[in-house]
Write a protein that holds these residues in place. Sequence first.
Motif, PDB file in Angstrom:
ATOM      1  N   UNK A  24      15.528  -6.404  -2.088  1.00  0.00           N
ATOM      2  CA  UNK A  24      14.063  -6.280  -2.130  1.00  0.00           C
ATOM      3  C   UNK A  24      13.504  -7.075  -3.311  1.00  0.00           C
ATOM      4  N   UNK A  25      14.150  -6.938  -4.474  1.00  0.00           N
ATOM      5  CA  UNK A  25      13.637  -7.607  -5.676  1.00  0.00           C
ATOM      6  C   UNK A  25      13.762  -9.128  -5.556  1.00  0.00           C
ATOM      7  N   UNK A  26      14.833  -9.608  -4.939  1.00  0.00           N
ATOM      8  CA  UNK A  26      14.998 -11.062  -4.771  1.00  0.00           C
ATOM      9  C   UNK A  26      13.916 -11.602  -3.837  1.00  0.00           C
ATOM     10  N   UNK A  27      13.653 -10.864  -2.760  1.00  0.00           N
ATOM     11  CA  UNK A  27      12.607 -11.298  -1.828  1.00  0.00           C
ATOM     12  C   UNK A  27      11.250 -11.283  -2.523  1.00  0.00           C
ATOM     13  N   UNK A  28      11.011 -10.244  -3.313  1.00  0.00           N
ATOM     14  CA  UNK A  28       9.750 -10.163  -4.084  1.00  0.00           C
ATOM     15  C   UNK A  28       9.615 -11.340  -5.036  1.00  0.00           C
ATOM     16  N   UNK A  48      13.201  -0.152   6.049  1.00  0.00           N
ATOM     17  CA  UNK A  48      12.078   0.662   5.554  1.00  0.00           C
ATOM     18  C   UNK A  48      11.647   0.184   4.168  1.00  0.00           C
ATOM     19  N   UNK A  49      12.630  -0.094   3.310  1.00  0.00           N
ATOM     20  CA  UNK A  49      12.303  -0.540   1.948  1.00  0.00           C
ATOM     21  C   UNK A  49      11.581  -1.887   1.997  1.00  0.00           C
ATOM     22  N   UNK A  50      12.036  -2.774   2.885  1.00  0.00           N
ATOM     23  CA  UNK A  50      11.381  -4.088   3.005  1.00  0.00           C
ATOM     24  C   UNK A  50       9.946  -3.913   3.505  1.00  0.00           C
ATOM     25  N   UNK A  51       9.743  -3.006   4.465  1.00  0.00           N
ATOM     26  CA  UNK A  51       8.380  -2.758   4.970  1.00  0.00           C
ATOM     27  C   UNK A  51       7.486  -2.241   3.852  1.00  0.00           C
ATOM     28  N   UNK A 234      19.333  -1.097 -12.182  1.00  0.00           N
ATOM     29  CA  UNK A 234      20.556  -1.918 -12.210  1.00  0.00           C
ATOM     30  C   UNK A 234      20.331  -3.247 -11.488  1.00  0.00           C
ATOM     31  N   UNK A 235      19.570  -3.197 -10.398  1.00  0.00           N
ATOM     32  CA  UNK A 235      19.302  -4.429  -9.628  1.00  0.00           C
ATOM     33  C   UNK A 235      18.490  -5.419 -10.461  1.00  0.00           C
ATOM     34  N   UNK A 236      17.690  -4.920 -11.400  1.00  0.00           N
ATOM     35  CA  UNK A 236      16.884  -5.829 -12.229  1.00  0.00           C
ATOM     36  C   UNK A 236      17.793  -6.774 -13.019  1.00  0.00           C
ATOM     37  N   UNK A 237      18.980  -6.299 -13.393  1.00  0.00           N
ATOM     38  CA  UNK A 237      19.909  -7.169 -14.131  1.00  0.00           C
ATOM     39  C   UNK A 237      20.519  -8.223 -13.194  1.00  0.00           C
ATOM     40  N   UNK A 238      20.724  -7.850 -11.936  1.00  0.00           N
ATOM     41  CA  UNK A 238      21.183  -8.847 -10.947  1.00  0.00           C
ATOM     42  C   UNK A 238      20.122  -9.945 -10.827  1.00  0.00           C
ATOM     43  N   UNK A 239      18.867  -9.535 -10.795  1.00  0.00           N
ATOM     44  CA  UNK A 239      17.775 -10.522 -10.655  1.00  0.00           C
ATOM     45  C   UNK A 239      17.671 -11.385 -11.913  1.00  0.00           C
ATOM     46  N   UNK A 240      17.972 -10.777 -13.064  1.00  0.00           N
ATOM     47  CA  UNK A 240      18.002 -11.575 -14.309  1.00  0.00           C
ATOM     48  C   UNK A 240      19.074 -12.670 -14.194  1.00  0.00           C
TER      49      UNK A 240
END
Length: 282
Positions: A24-28, A48-51, A234-240
């Motif tokens: 979701x964060x990468x798409x955002x 659902x999360x993507x929607x 935790x996903x925010x660090x992947x996006x970093x």
Amino acid sequence: MSSNSAKVVLITGTSSGIGLEAAIAAARAGWTTVATLRDPKRADALRDAADRAGVTLDIRRLDVTEPASVAAAIEGVIADHGRLDALVNNAGAGHVGTIVNETVDDVRDVMEVNFFGVVEATKAALPHLRASGGRLISVTSIGGVVGQPFNEAYCAAKFAVEGFMEALAPVAARLGVAVSVVEPGAVATEFVNNIGIDPERLFAEAGDCAPLLESYVTRTMEQFSGAAQTPAQAAATVIEALTSEQPAFRLQTSDAARAFTAMKLADQDGSAVLGLTGAWLG
Ligand code: NAP
């Protein structure tokens, strides 16, 4: 081929947890996001999360233990999007046990998902990451730095990913690919439930290790109910690792993970080792 010129990231294990939130964060963040899962019937939470987030995902099947499904997913991405700019090796499965009581095959099974699954996806993606000057990111664990009781196989697999990636990183850098590992501590996901622990059976099978295992499980449950990060944190660090200009080789996802790994790591972000080993390549 997609008309979208956005960069393309493929993430493994996005049915729940860190992988779902990273997708979701990468798409955002504007990436064309290929969110893969081993069982497409388990895509409801992701959809659902993507929607809710108002983003579009390209959802595909990929089981990291099935080489044909890894190859098909990556070939499909190249056929449909024309490029692959990043692979996030997120898929993984926990395991509680000790070689005192389990078999070598039990350990092999844990390595299959958590280590060879990463190797499989990496091998398939690497030529495309070279072509794009891309990024190779693997979610390991603080258990990939510090071995923890009743986690021999899981920690061994995560140590193996860390060693594999640290060894690959200087060569990959010369080929234009940035390699990072992301080390979460406790994260409140389906991770523990997905291990499928039946405590009574586990303790019954633990023999004279049962009291030790009970102490370990009690402490771990307290960690997960208390200080755990959310999967989005935790996903925010992947996006970093995905988006920062010069990502570190090694990123912990929280202050607690940094403090814990600091017990073992003299080179917490990996820059000292990669500075040294990179110089060996002339
Ligand atoms: P999770 O919610 O259980 O997610 C794990 C994901 O991996 C699920 O989507 C699962 O799919 C998938 N997966 C398992 N086996 C797979 C296979 N053979 N092929 C493809 N996908 C597979 O747990 P999580 O916490 O988000 O875990 C994500 C990563 O973080 C893992 O690598 C884990 O080791 C690591 N990690 C987690 C924690 C934590 O405390 N949660 C701490 C440190 C590191 P299914 O739904 O089909 O099972």
